[in-house]
Design a protein around this motif. Sequence first.
Motif, short mmCIF file in Angstrom:
data_model
loop_
_atom_site.label_atom_id
_atom_site.label_comp_id
_atom_site.label_asym_id
_atom_site.label_seq_id
_atom_site.Cartn_x
_atom_site.Cartn_y
_atom_site.Cartn_z
N THR A 26 -4.31 2.31 3.61
CA THR A 26 -5.58 3.04 3.56
C THR A 26 -5.55 4.11 2.48
OG1 THR A 26 -4.80 4.57 5.25
CG2 THR A 26 -6.13 2.70 6.00
N ASP A 27 -4.38 4.34 1.88
CA ASP A 27 -4.23 5.36 0.84
C ASP A 27 -3.21 4.86 -0.18
OD1 ASP A 27 -3.65 7.60 -0.76
OD2 ASP A 27 -3.73 8.99 0.93
N VAL A 28 -3.70 4.23 -1.23
CA VAL A 28 -2.82 3.58 -2.21
C VAL A 28 -1.90 4.60 -2.88
CG1 VAL A 28 -2.72 2.25 -4.36
CG2 VAL A 28 -4.41 1.67 -2.60
N GLU A 29 -2.44 5.73 -3.29
CA GLU A 29 -1.63 6.74 -3.98
C GLU A 29 -0.50 7.24 -3.09
OE1 GLU A 29 -2.28 11.19 -5.75
OE2 GLU A 29 -3.82 9.70 -6.18
N ARG A 30 -0.79 7.56 -1.83
CA ARG A 30 0.24 8.03 -0.90
C ARG A 30 1.30 6.95 -0.70
NH1 ARG A 30 1.07 6.27 3.83
NH2 ARG A 30 -1.04 5.51 4.10
N ARG A 31 0.86 5.71 -0.49
CA ARG A 31 1.80 4.63 -0.22
C ARG A 31 2.68 4.35 -1.43
NH1 ARG A 31 5.24 2.92 2.86
NH2 ARG A 31 5.43 0.70 3.21
N PHE A 32 2.10 4.41 -2.63
CA PHE A 32 2.88 4.19 -3.84
C PHE A 32 3.97 5.26 -3.96
CE2 PHE A 32 3.44 4.89 -8.48
CZ PHE A 32 4.10 3.71 -8.76
N HIS A 33 3.63 6.52 -3.67
CA HIS A 33 4.63 7.59 -3.73
C HIS A 33 5.71 7.39 -2.67
CE1 HIS A 33 2.85 9.82 -6.95
NE2 HIS A 33 1.67 9.81 -6.34
N HIS A 35 6.77 4.49 -1.61
CA HIS A 35 7.63 3.43 -2.15
C HIS A 35 8.60 3.99 -3.20
CE1 HIS A 35 5.96 0.00 -0.11
NE2 HIS A 35 4.76 0.14 -0.63
N GLN A 36 8.14 4.93 -3.98
CA GLN A 36 8.96 5.49 -5.04
C GLN A 36 10.05 6.43 -4.53
OE1 GLN A 36 5.74 7.17 -7.48
NE2 GLN A 36 6.59 5.97 -9.15
N SER A 37 9.76 7.18 -3.46
CA SER A 37 10.64 8.30 -3.18
C SER A 37 11.17 8.47 -1.77
CB SER A 37 9.92 9.59 -3.57
OG SER A 37 8.74 9.74 -2.81
N SER A 38 10.71 7.71 -0.80
CA SER A 38 11.13 8.04 0.56
C SER A 38 11.63 6.85 1.35
CB SER A 38 9.96 8.69 1.31
OG SER A 38 9.04 7.70 1.73
#
Length: 94
Positions: A26-33, A35-38
């Motif tokens: 539901t939030d592409v930007e949050r999900r992408f981050h 995937h990158q960092s957590s």
Amino acid sequence: MAKVEAIWSVYLIRTKANQLYCGVTTDVERRFHEHQSSAKGAKYLKGKGPLTLAWTLAVGDKRKAMQLEYRIKQLNKQAKEKLVVGEIQPPLSV
């Protein structure tokens, strides 16, 4: 007051090895981050960075997003690349 439904999106993330990973959120930007960092990111993407967001499409409800995700995952790499550059349309349900 009526409950506001979240808008679900489908996305493709490109790894450093040029692989494409498909997901829904539901939030592409949050999900992408994530995937990158957590630790909340997909196991498939761990250690495969740097990652880039290659493509995204707002679909609407969760059911439609998950159906589209499934259809995209059935595509071969060449078709996914065409989707990313806009040469083909997403395989939406009929």
